[in-house]
Design a protein around this motif. Structure first.
Motif, mmCIF file in Angstrom:
data_model
loop_
_atom_site.group_PDB
_atom_site.id
_atom_site.type_symbol
_atom_site.label_atom_id
_atom_site.label_comp_id
_atom_site.label_asym_id
_atom_site.label_seq_id
_atom_site.Cartn_x
_atom_site.Cartn_y
_atom_site.Cartn_z
ATOM 1 N N SER A 142 -3.723 -0.664 -8.369
ATOM 2 C CA SER A 142 -5.063 -0.095 -8.267
ATOM 3 C C SER A 142 -5.036 1.058 -7.280
ATOM 4 O O SER A 142 -4.058 1.219 -6.536
ATOM 5 C CB SER A 142 -6.072 -1.158 -7.821
ATOM 6 N N SER A 143 -6.095 1.839 -7.289
ATOM 7 C CA SER A 143 -6.142 2.968 -6.370
ATOM 8 C C SER A 143 -7.517 3.089 -5.743
ATOM 9 O O SER A 143 -8.526 2.698 -6.336
ATOM 10 C CB SER A 143 -5.765 4.261 -7.075
ATOM 11 N N ASP A 144 -7.541 3.611 -4.545
ATOM 12 C CA ASP A 144 -8.784 3.925 -3.839
ATOM 13 C C ASP A 144 -8.682 5.403 -3.471
ATOM 14 O O ASP A 144 -8.041 5.758 -2.476
ATOM 15 C CB ASP A 144 -8.926 3.050 -2.594
ATOM 16 N N ASN A 145 -9.266 6.241 -4.306
ATOM 17 C CA ASN A 145 -9.133 7.677 -4.096
ATOM 18 C C ASN A 145 -9.786 8.129 -2.792
ATOM 19 O O ASN A 145 -9.334 9.102 -2.179
ATOM 20 C CB ASN A 145 -9.727 8.445 -5.275
ATOM 21 N N ALA A 146 -10.811 7.424 -2.362
ATOM 22 C CA ALA A 146 -11.466 7.785 -1.100
ATOM 23 C C ALA A 146 -10.518 7.591 0.080
ATOM 24 O O ALA A 146 -10.623 8.289 1.095
ATOM 25 C CB ALA A 146 -12.729 6.961 -0.905
ATOM 26 N N LYS A 147 -9.600 6.649 -0.056
ATOM 27 C CA LYS A 147 -8.636 6.377 1.011
ATOM 28 C C LYS A 147 -7.271 6.970 0.710
ATOM 29 O O LYS A 147 -6.324 6.765 1.481
ATOM 30 C CB LYS A 147 -8.509 4.870 1.226
ATOM 31 N N ASN A 148 -7.147 7.686 -0.409
ATOM 32 C CA ASN A 148 -5.849 8.252 -0.808
ATOM 33 C C ASN A 148 -4.753 7.189 -0.790
ATOM 34 O O ASN A 148 -3.640 7.427 -0.306
ATOM 35 C CB ASN A 148 -5.448 9.405 0.118
ATOM 36 N N THR A 149 -5.062 6.041 -1.329
ATOM 37 C CA THR A 149 -4.134 4.913 -1.273
ATOM 38 C C THR A 149 -4.056 4.207 -2.619
ATOM 39 O O THR A 149 -5.076 4.022 -3.290
ATOM 40 C CB THR A 149 -4.574 3.910 -0.189
ATOM 41 N N ASP A 209 -5.888 12.937 -6.018
ATOM 42 C CA ASP A 209 -6.445 12.728 -7.363
ATOM 43 C C ASP A 209 -5.620 13.391 -8.450
ATOM 44 O O ASP A 209 -5.709 13.008 -9.616
ATOM 45 C CB ASP A 209 -7.877 13.278 -7.420
ATOM 46 N N ASP A 210 -4.823 14.392 -8.106
ATOM 47 C CA ASP A 210 -4.057 15.127 -9.101
ATOM 48 C C ASP A 210 -2.719 14.474 -9.421
ATOM 49 O O ASP A 210 -1.965 14.983 -10.251
ATOM 50 C CB ASP A 210 -3.784 16.558 -8.613
ATOM 51 N N SER A 261 0.837 -1.194 0.000
ATOM 52 C CA SER A 261 0.000 0.000 0.000
ATOM 53 C C SER A 261 0.869 1.239 0.000
ATOM 54 O O SER A 261 1.950 1.247 0.599
ATOM 55 C CB SER A 261 -0.908 0.017 1.240
ATOM 56 N N CYS A 262 0.387 2.259 -0.666
ATOM 57 C CA CYS A 262 1.044 3.565 -0.682
ATOM 58 C C CYS A 262 -0.006 4.582 -0.281
ATOM 59 O O CYS A 262 -0.909 4.873 -1.069
ATOM 60 C CB CYS A 262 1.599 3.854 -2.066
ATOM 61 N N ALA A 263 0.098 5.084 0.936
ATOM 62 C CA ALA A 263 -0.908 5.992 1.478
ATOM 63 C C ALA A 263 -0.403 7.421 1.440
ATOM 64 O O ALA A 263 0.736 7.699 1.831
ATOM 65 C CB ALA A 263 -1.251 5.596 2.908
#
Length: 126
Positions: free
Chosen positions: A70-77, A29-30, A20-22
């Motif tokens: 993959s990314s989870d923008n809601a978790k900034n991860t 998002d940018d 994970s990369c938090a």
């Protein structure tokens, strides 16, 4: 501002790990996120990159077919799922963030990424 890589560990050959990369302190998002790995005494090697758009993912030839980013923008991860791991995948894995697209930074470890994470050790035993 912080970028933190975690999730490494010891795994047997053939196994899987999800890194994970938090991110915190900047507008996730940018940014485009690139994963690198480094073995002591060798240059840092880019393995995967992801942008904010759907399908905007890239994989290096060295681990292609065994990675899913993959990314989870809601978790900034951002996640890096690594499958069928080999002993030669043993390395410290880092993530880096930049506002330029993956095709611009192009896995170049000398490129001046905006942010770097501190790295997480992955050890694959035979």
């Amino acid at each position: 501002v912080q970028l933190q890589a975690f999730g490494g560990g010891l795994v047997q050959a053939g196994g899987s790990l999800r890194l994970s990369c938090a991110a915190s302190g900047f507008t996730f998002d940018d940014y485009f996120i690139t994963w690198f790995r480094q073995v002591p005494g060798k240059a840092r090697e880019g393995v995967s990159c992801i942008g904010s758009g759907e399908g905007d993912t890239y994989y290096s030839n060295s681990m292609k077919g065994r990675l899913t980013i993959s990314s989870d923008n809601a978790k900034n991860t951002v996640y890096l799922l690594m499958n069928r791991l080999k002993p030669e995948d043993t390395a410290v894995y880092y993530c880096a963030a930049d506002r330029e697209p993956c095709t611009y930074s192009d896995y170049d470890p000398e490129y001046e990424y905006d942010y770097w994470g501190q790295g997480t050790q992955v050890t694959v035993s035979s």
